[in-house]
Design an enzyme around this catalytic site. Structure first.
Site, mmCIF file in Angstrom:
data_model
loop_
_atom_site.group_PDB
_atom_site.id
_atom_site.type_symbol
_atom_site.label_atom_id
_atom_site.label_comp_id
_atom_site.label_asym_id
_atom_site.label_seq_id
_atom_site.Cartn_x
_atom_site.Cartn_y
_atom_site.Cartn_z
ATOM 1 N N ARG A 81 0.901 -1.065 -0.162
ATOM 2 C CA ARG A 81 -0.062 0.084 -0.679
ATOM 3 C C ARG A 81 0.368 1.261 -0.024
ATOM 4 O O ARG A 81 0.665 1.805 -0.959
ATOM 5 C CB ARG A 81 -0.762 0.196 0.736
ATOM 6 C CG ARG A 81 -1.777 0.846 0.937
ATOM 7 C CD ARG A 81 -1.625 2.144 1.379
ATOM 8 N NE ARG A 81 -0.966 2.479 3.131
ATOM 9 C CZ ARG A 81 -0.404 3.637 3.440
ATOM 10 N NH1 ARG A 81 -0.366 4.851 2.746
ATOM 11 N NH2 ARG A 81 -0.284 3.736 4.400
ATOM 12 N N ASP A 82 1.786 1.825 1.202
ATOM 13 C CA ASP A 82 2.184 3.203 1.420
ATOM 14 C C ASP A 82 3.444 2.783 0.107
ATOM 15 O O ASP A 82 3.753 3.569 -0.413
ATOM 16 C CB ASP A 82 3.005 2.776 2.816
ATOM 17 C CG ASP A 82 3.767 4.311 2.920
ATOM 18 O OD1 ASP A 82 3.348 5.405 2.268
ATOM 19 O OD2 ASP A 82 4.290 4.273 3.734
ATOM 20 N N HIS A 139 6.323 4.091 12.687
ATOM 21 C CA HIS A 139 6.574 4.310 11.147
ATOM 22 C C HIS A 139 8.030 4.329 10.686
ATOM 23 O O HIS A 139 7.291 6.434 10.896
ATOM 24 C CB HIS A 139 5.716 4.388 10.606
ATOM 25 C CG HIS A 139 5.298 4.276 9.006
ATOM 26 N ND1 HIS A 139 4.659 3.610 8.558
ATOM 27 C CD2 HIS A 139 6.283 4.803 8.058
ATOM 28 C CE1 HIS A 139 4.437 3.916 7.007
ATOM 29 N NE2 HIS A 139 5.962 4.930 6.961
ATOM 30 N N HIS A 147 11.611 6.187 8.037
ATOM 31 C CA HIS A 147 11.380 6.823 6.757
ATOM 32 C C HIS A 147 12.840 6.705 7.007
ATOM 33 O O HIS A 147 13.471 7.644 7.981
ATOM 34 C CB HIS A 147 11.201 7.965 6.110
ATOM 35 C CG HIS A 147 9.363 7.577 6.030
ATOM 36 N ND1 HIS A 147 9.036 7.635 3.991
ATOM 37 C CD2 HIS A 147 8.704 7.277 6.087
ATOM 38 C CE1 HIS A 147 8.301 7.142 4.027
ATOM 39 N NE2 HIS A 147 7.486 7.221 4.723
ATOM 40 N N CYS A 206 8.162 10.257 0.418
ATOM 41 C CA CYS A 206 7.554 10.903 0.823
ATOM 42 C C CYS A 206 7.842 11.656 -0.066
ATOM 43 O O CYS A 206 9.029 12.598 -0.929
ATOM 44 C CB CYS A 206 8.296 10.985 2.136
ATOM 45 S SG CYS A 206 6.512 12.735 2.317
ATOM 46 N N ASN A 240 10.358 3.757 2.644
ATOM 47 C CA ASN A 240 10.444 3.823 4.381
ATOM 48 C C ASN A 240 11.331 2.186 5.065
ATOM 49 O O ASN A 240 12.651 1.680 3.929
ATOM 50 C CB ASN A 240 9.051 2.338 4.302
ATOM 51 C CG ASN A 240 7.739 2.955 4.015
ATOM 52 O OD1 ASN A 240 7.119 4.205 5.177
ATOM 53 N ND2 ASN A 240 6.937 3.044 3.106
#
Length: 331
Positions: free
Chosen positions: A20-21, A237, A239, A270, A279
């Site tokens: 997803r991300d 979470h 990065h 991002c 990530n």
């Protein structure tokens, strides 16, 4: 060689976000069948929580416009096991497949397909709330309230993502008290899990420790211990923009966090940080956790092979250091 360290959990659940991300940040749209195979390969590698997709309007995230077509292709993963459900990797347990929903319409679409876990995505800063949600922080929280309430009433678990917990590209460093205030509001409305996001990858371990202490009432925090958020309801979470994702994760583990978000092969990024490298790679996380003797249930070689396969589908190599190291070792 595994060498355990004092004060760390014995087991960590990885919340895999690559499907997803990760894929939502790709320039090109990945075919639905490839996405389904990606999720199945991740499950066969031992991952038990895989965020599958997002029920966001296709105008905003065209890469995930096929959510309704994808979820039926994953129905076999949510069974209770048995010979047919075990899969080529020997998986004999149900897989959690949460999806992101932005509003009540997205929730309706997800529930119609039998989804049992959803996530909402909020911001700790006004600038990002307006850029990402076209709303103020208060307005976005008001939008989430009926979503969370209805999802819980339907028996679904709800994860709350909180972005910009450590730094914002417009506002700079984000005060810990500001983050904690929004986090408590999300948790208070009924989120069963709260993921603290370092959206542009600027956090360092001291910030991570300070925020967790503030939220839980732990050492150094000012929150009332009786009114803090239990650490078992928190996830992190990170990065890896500045190479701090693993060190930040270790700081979180030292404070009792046992749920860590990661993306297979380091997929994702991002759009507001041009230097962001994506990530935290799931393989890099598993390598560290294996070395600390912390159980994840993940087969690292199988996971690495999955990321190599996905990189081939995307036409570029995986940014994960561990994937690159294991691939080089095998040549």
């Amino acid at each position: 060689m595994a060498v355990a360290a004092d004060g760390l959990p014995r087991q960590v659940r990885i919340h895999e976000v690559g499907a997803r991300d990760g894929l939502q940040n790709e320039q090109r749209t990945v075919p639905t069948a490839v996405k389904a195979e990606f999720v199945h390969r991740l499950a066969d590698a031992g991952l038990t929580t895989i965020e599958a997709t997002s029920f966001v309007h296709p105008k905003w995230v065209p890469q995930l416009a096929d959510a309704a077509e994808l979820m039926p292709l994953l129905a076999d993963l949510t069974g209770t096991g048995g010979a047919d459900a075990a899969g080529p990797g020997g998986r004999g347990r149900a897989v959690r497949l949460p999806v992101l929903v932005p509003n009540e319409r997205g929730l309706d679409r997800a529930l119609e397909l039998g989804v049992r876990e959803i996530a909402v995505f909020g911001s700790a800063t006004e600038s990002f709330a307006r850029a990402n949600l076209n709303r103020t922080v208060d307005e976005s929280l008001a939008m989430f309230e009926p979503v969370v309430a209805r999802a819980r009433a339907a028996g679904a678990a709800v994860r709350g993502y909180l972005s910009m917990c450590f730094g914002d590209p417009w506002e700079g460093p984000v005060p810990i008290g500001q983050v904690a205030a929004v986090a408590r509001r999300l948790y208070g409305m009924g989120c069963t899990e709260l993921s603290l996001g370092d959206t542009i990858g600027v956090a360092t371990p001291g910030q991570v420790t300070a925020l967790l202490d503030e939220l839980t009432g732990g050492p150094g925090g000012t929150a009332d211990r009786g009114g803090g958020i239990p650490v078992e309801h928190l996830a992190v979470h990170f990065h890896d923009t500045y190479g701090q994702a693993l060190s930040n994760t270790l700081a979180a583990l030292q404070r009792g966090v046992t749920v860590v978000d990661a993306s297979a092969g380091g997929l994702g990024g991002c759009p507001y940080a041009k230097s962001a490298t994506g990530n935290l790679a799931t393989e890099d996380l598993v390598w560290m956790l294996n070395g600390l003797g912390i159980s994840t249930g993940v087969d690292l070689d199988r996971l690495s092979a999955t990321s190599v396969w996905m990189a081939e589908q995307l036409g570029r190599p995986s940014p994960s250091r561990t994937v690159r190291a294991l691939t080089h070792r095998e040549q």
